[in-house]
Motif scaffolding. Structure first.
Motif, PDB file in Angstrom:
ATOM      1  N   ILE A  81       1.117  -1.123   0.078  1.00 18.18           N
ATOM      2  CA  ILE A  81       0.028   0.055   0.055  1.00 18.18           C
ATOM      3  C   ILE A  81       0.937   1.247  -0.039  1.00 18.18           C
ATOM      4  N   ARG A  82       0.479   2.118  -0.889  1.00 17.28           N
ATOM      5  CA  ARG A  82       1.532   3.347  -0.901  1.00 17.28           C
ATOM      6  C   ARG A  82       0.388   4.506  -0.795  1.00 17.28           C
ATOM      7  N   VAL A  83       0.617   5.438   0.416  1.00 13.21           N
ATOM      8  CA  VAL A  83      -0.111   6.639   0.688  1.00 13.21           C
ATOM      9  C   VAL A  83       1.087   7.735   0.733  1.00 13.21           C
ATOM     10  N   ARG A  84       0.531   9.088   1.062  1.00 17.85           N
ATOM     11  CA  ARG A  84       1.374  10.150   1.305  1.00 17.85           C
ATOM     12  C   ARG A  84       0.773  10.904   2.715  1.00 17.85           C
ATOM     13  N   ARG A  85       1.741  11.589   3.170  1.00 13.09           N
ATOM     14  CA  ARG A  85       1.511  12.086   4.616  1.00 13.09           C
ATOM     15  C   ARG A  85       0.488  13.204   4.023  1.00 13.09           C
ATOM     16  N   ASN A 133      -6.428   8.956   8.556  1.00 11.40           N
ATOM     17  CA  ASN A 133      -5.850  10.320   8.399  1.00 11.40           C
ATOM     18  C   ASN A 133      -4.130   9.892   8.471  1.00 11.40           C
ATOM     19  N   ILE A 134      -3.479  10.191   7.533  1.00  8.18           N
ATOM     20  CA  ILE A 134      -2.021   9.845   7.603  1.00  8.18           C
ATOM     21  C   ILE A 134      -1.276  11.273   7.808  1.00  8.18           C
ATOM     22  N   ASP A 135      -0.795  11.230   9.147  1.00 16.36           N
ATOM     23  CA  ASP A 135      -0.077  12.466   9.285  1.00 16.36           C
ATOM     24  C   ASP A 135       1.279  11.849  10.149  1.00 16.36           C
ATOM     25  N   GLN A 136       2.187  11.512   9.419  1.00 20.59           N
ATOM     26  CA  GLN A 136       3.488  11.287   9.997  1.00 20.59           C
ATOM     27  C   GLN A 136       4.299  11.170   8.923  1.00 20.59           C
ATOM     28  N   PRO A 137       5.809  11.254   9.303  1.00 15.29           N
ATOM     29  CA  PRO A 137       6.625  11.224   8.410  1.00 15.29           C
ATOM     30  C   PRO A 137       6.751   9.855   7.428  1.00 15.29           C
ATOM     31  N   ALA A 138       7.664   9.808   6.130  1.00 14.70           N
ATOM     32  CA  ALA A 138       7.637   8.848   5.376  1.00 14.70           C
ATOM     33  C   ALA A 138       8.311   7.708   6.144  1.00 14.70           C
ATOM     34  N   PHE A 163       3.055  -1.291   3.955  1.00  9.36           N
ATOM     35  CA  PHE A 163       2.392  -0.132   4.376  1.00  9.36           C
ATOM     36  C   PHE A 163       3.408   1.217   4.063  1.00  9.36           C
ATOM     37  N   ILE A 164       3.472   1.736   2.821  1.00  9.99           N
ATOM     38  CA  ILE A 164       4.680   2.577   2.627  1.00  9.99           C
ATOM     39  C   ILE A 164       3.967   4.171   2.713  1.00  9.99           C
ATOM     40  N   ILE A 165       4.640   4.907   3.459  1.00 10.16           N
ATOM     41  CA  ILE A 165       4.263   6.244   3.502  1.00 10.16           C
ATOM     42  C   ILE A 165       5.233   7.269   2.843  1.00 10.16           C
ATOM     43  N   ASP A 166       4.780   8.003   2.033  1.00  7.05           N
ATOM     44  CA  ASP A 166       5.709   8.859   1.156  1.00  7.05           C
ATOM     45  C   ASP A 166       5.403  10.416   1.845  1.00  7.05           C
ATOM     46  N   ASP A 167       6.382  11.228   1.819  1.00 10.37           N
ATOM     47  CA  ASP A 167       6.169  12.829   2.067  1.00 10.37           C
ATOM     48  C   ASP A 167       6.944  13.478   1.159  1.00 10.37           C
ATOM     49  N   ASP A 168       6.616  14.811   1.161  1.00 13.39           N
ATOM     50  CA  ASP A 168       7.525  15.764   0.397  1.00 13.39           C
ATOM     51  C   ASP A 168       9.002  16.057   0.576  1.00 13.39           C
ATOM     52  N   GLU A 169       9.312  16.045   2.151  1.00 14.37           N
ATOM     53  CA  GLU A 169      10.740  16.030   2.471  1.00 14.37           C
ATOM     54  C   GLU A 169      11.644  14.861   1.903  1.00 14.37           C
ATOM     55  N   THR A 170      11.040  13.695   1.951  1.00 16.84           N
ATOM     56  CA  THR A 170      11.697  12.704   1.271  1.00 16.84           C
ATOM     57  C   THR A 170      11.959  12.654  -0.113  1.00 16.84           C
ATOM     58  N   ASP A 171      11.031  13.190  -0.766  1.00 14.00           N
ATOM     59  CA  ASP A 171      11.241  13.303  -2.214  1.00 14.00           C
ATOM     60  C   ASP A 171      12.148  14.281  -2.728  1.00 14.00           C
ATOM     61  N   THR A 172      12.744  15.198  -1.844  1.00 16.58           N
ATOM     62  CA  THR A 172      13.993  16.017  -2.320  1.00 16.58           C
ATOM     63  C   THR A 172      15.160  15.439  -2.073  1.00 16.58           C
ATOM     64  N   LEU A 173      15.233  14.446  -1.515  1.00 13.38           N
ATOM     65  CA  LEU A 173      16.642  13.530  -1.248  1.00 13.38           C
ATOM     66  C   LEU A 173      17.242  12.849  -2.268  1.00 13.38           C
ATOM     67  N   GLY A 174      16.412  12.496  -3.391  1.00 13.36           N
ATOM     68  CA  GLY A 174      16.876  11.795  -4.265  1.00 13.36           C
ATOM     69  C   GLY A 174      17.136  10.295  -4.182  1.00 13.36           C
ATOM     70  N   GLY A 331      22.723   8.094  -9.113  1.00 11.92           N
ATOM     71  CA  GLY A 331      22.209   8.137  -7.738  1.00 11.92           C
ATOM     72  C   GLY A 331      23.399   8.445  -6.639  1.00 11.92           C
ATOM     73  N   ALA A 332      23.231   8.671  -5.773  1.00 13.41           N
ATOM     74  CA  ALA A 332      24.363   8.811  -4.608  1.00 13.41           C
ATOM     75  C   ALA A 332      23.560   8.767  -3.346  1.00 13.41           C
ATOM     76  N   LEU A 333      24.569   8.355  -2.159  1.00 16.57           N
ATOM     77  CA  LEU A 333      24.284   8.123  -0.705  1.00 16.57           C
ATOM     78  C   LEU A 333      24.144   9.591  -0.162  1.00 16.57           C
ATOM     79  N   PRO A 334      23.056  10.297   0.208  1.00 16.62           N
ATOM     80  CA  PRO A 334      23.177  11.424   0.926  1.00 16.62           C
ATOM     81  C   PRO A 334      23.962  11.625   2.043  1.00 16.62           C
ATOM     82  N   ASP A 335      24.634  12.636   2.438  1.00 16.22           N
ATOM     83  CA  ASP A 335      25.290  12.749   3.434  1.00 16.22           C
ATOM     84  C   ASP A 335      24.266  13.071   4.695  1.00 16.22           C
ATOM     85  N   THR A 336      23.316  13.629   4.414  1.00 17.41           N
ATOM     86  CA  THR A 336      22.193  13.954   5.490  1.00 17.41           C
ATOM     87  C   THR A 336      20.788  13.713   4.904  1.00 17.41           C
ATOM     88  N   LEU A 337      20.120  13.369   5.932  1.00 16.14           N
ATOM     89  CA  LEU A 337      18.529  12.944   5.770  1.00 16.14           C
ATOM     90  C   LEU A 337      17.441  13.960   5.999  1.00 16.14           C
TER      91      LEU A 337
END
Length: 519
Positions: A81-85, A133-138, A163-174, A331-337
């Motif tokens: 299951i895929r949902v978004r915050r 109501n999905i209100d938590q981080p990815a 059950f996978i939650i996505d969010d905008d902040e995680t999307d920016t990490l590549g 792709g690359a491994l981010p230094d920070t998340l």
């Protein structure tokens, strides 16, 4: 970045002495083995609804043998299951089985009346329609039945899914995000089969003591599969979906795993490990560098867990071969998340202690001691006679009467009882709880419903870096303890309280669970 000490690295390396060349062997034989299934993604339709149906089916896990199964929208396991915050999702869960079930959203921060606990029974033919109501981080969460006292058996037969939650902040990490290509789900489960092909499960003395002891590994429902992936940085979403077994995961060529997320979401920065211990019910997301295109095996190493070192788990065991034979993906491994909120500075006093206790500990330990398991564990020798005796204890021990089963284990001295609510917790308040064991020497991965918490200390020591983020499983090991910072943002009344229980499902189904309200 967090790294292994030299001593720890040498200890891990020593355990790999017999692994040299395994990746090459795996690659050569990959054509003879099944391709690892990838569960299909399932998103809400245009009306915001997701439909699930539990149903009976069949599967073939061993050559030429058909096994009766349960599944969700299919014959075995379920979709991802895929949902978004920020989403509001209407779930429609239909029970197509001939027995009662429930559906618990493990890891979600939601009220008790939609949590899917043993109080929310779905009868055969009925449909349950909670709104989430999905209100938590990815995060990588999961779902599974929670009917008392048959959770263990229903999960063994196949009722579980991601059950996978996505969010905008995680999307920016590549981060790797192509499902089944460089974003790879890995559901790890052990099973044991009867001679007629059915899944073995019996609530006997061995089960209520150790939990389920399988002798065959399944990954995403396949035995000894090959995961065919892209070439590049891979994101492995790991779920220990086993009833009781703990795994020490490592790559056969000793390449690093970079933990980027735990049960409830991303860490502040990646944590580099050579091996990763994952307890029942836990999830981790790890990134591995597969830019070289060289296949490697994900292995499990022996663990010091009662009865879990029986063959084939007495030695390094291949779970799945990762074969990065596909297209190159940049792709690359981010230094920070992400920014993980700081812990409460002035921790409140411990307001609740949960003690996991085994009421049949002496009998269970005595039976294993008589079979010779203790001597085999202490000596490290896999004596064939002892192995046979312990396997006979697991498979041939008579089933316990239901009344005995339900009182075999306890929390704070009280076996679980529907309708009895021993304590309550305040709403929207930072709390400190302590979780510990009684006198046994078992593993108790403790799950708490309706929240994500932070571990403050583990067995009197600082929490390891890869466990410093959001968690919903607290591992309590061999007489140890775990102190957590916890907060409940949603209520739970007496009609549908939250649960706190050992996620060794045989322990849960034999009394090691308690109810509590929030409000």
């Amino acid at each position: 970045m967090y790294g292994l000490s030299r001593r720890a690295f040498l200890s891990v390396a020593a355990g790999f002495g017999s692994l040299a060349g395994l990746s090459l062997v795996s690659a050569a034989r990959a054509s003879d083995r099944p391709t690892m299934p990838v569960p299909p993604e399932l998103r809400a339709d245009s009306s915001g609804s997701i439909a699930l149906r539990t149903e009976a089916g069949t599967g073939q896990f061993l050559p030429g043998i058909t096994t009766p199964t349960y599944g969700i929208n299919g014959p075995f396991l379920g979709p991802a299951i895929r949902v978004r915050r920020g989403d509001q999702i209407s779930m429609n869960v239909t029970n197509g089985l001939d027995e009662n079930t429930t559906m618990h959203w493990h890891g979600l921060k939601i009220p008790g009346d939609v949590d899917g606990s043993p109080y929310t029974v779905i009868k055969p033919g009925d449909t349950w329609r909670p709104t989430l109501n999905i209100d938590q981080p990815a995060a990588t969460c999961w779902f599974h039945p929670h009917f008392y006292p048959t959770t263990a058996e229903q999960v063994i037969k196949g009722l579980a899914g991601l059950f996978i939650i996505d969010d905008d902040e995680t999307d920016t990490l590549g981060l790797p995000s192509r499902w089944g290509v460089d974003d790879i789900p890995i559901i790890i489960q052990d099973r044991r089969f009867n001679s007629n092909g059915t899944f073995f499960h019996r609530f006997n003395l061995a089960a209520v003591t150790t939990g389920y002891v399988g002798d065959t590994m399944l990954v995403n429902g396949a035995h000894d599969p090959v995961a065919r992936t892209a070439r590049g940085w891979l994101r492995l979403r790991l779920l220990n979906g086993s009833n009781a077994r703990t795994y020490r995961l490592a790559a056969s060529d000793r390449r690093s795993m970079f933990v980027i997320a735990g049960d409830g979401g991303l860490l502040a920065e990646p944590v580099e490990l050579k091996e990763l211990t994952i307890y029942s019910g836990e999830r981790y997301e790890v990134m591995v560098d597969a830019r070289d295109g060289v296949p490697f095996d994900m292995m499990t190493l022996p663990v010091d867990q009662m009865a879990m070192s029986l063959p084939p788990f007495h030695a390094p065991l291949r779970l799945v071969t990762v074969n990065p034979e596909g297209v190159d993906i940049a792709g690359a491994l981010p230094d920070t998340l992400v920014e993980v909120p700081p812990l409460v500075k002035n921790q409140p006093p411990v307001s609740q202690e949960l003690v996991m206790e085994m009421n049949m500990d002496d009998q269970g330990m005595g039976a294993f001691k008589a079979a010779g398991l203790m001597e085999m564990t202490q000596s490290g020798k896999a004596d064939p006679n002892i192995i046979k005796a312990v396997n006979n204890l697991i498979t041939d021990g008579p089933a316990l009467p239901l009344k005995t089963q339900l009182s075999a284990n306890a929390v704070n001295g009280q076996p679980f009882e529907l309708g009895t609510v021993p304590f309550s917790a305040p709403l929207k308040t930072d709390l400190r709880w302590k979780i510990s064991e009684g006198t046994d020497s078992m593993y108790h991965p403790v799950h708490i419903h309706g929240c994500q918490f932070r571990i403050l200390e583990l067995n009197g020591a600082a929490v390891p870096a890869h466990m410093a983020g959001w968690k919903d499983i607290a591992p309590v090991l061999k007489g140890g303890s775990c102190t957590i910072q916890i907060r409940f943002d949603h209520p739970a009344g007496k009609e549908a309280p939250f649960m706190a229980h050992c996620h060794n499902l045989e322990h849960e189904d034999s009394g090691m669970m308690t109810n509590f309200t929030v409000g």
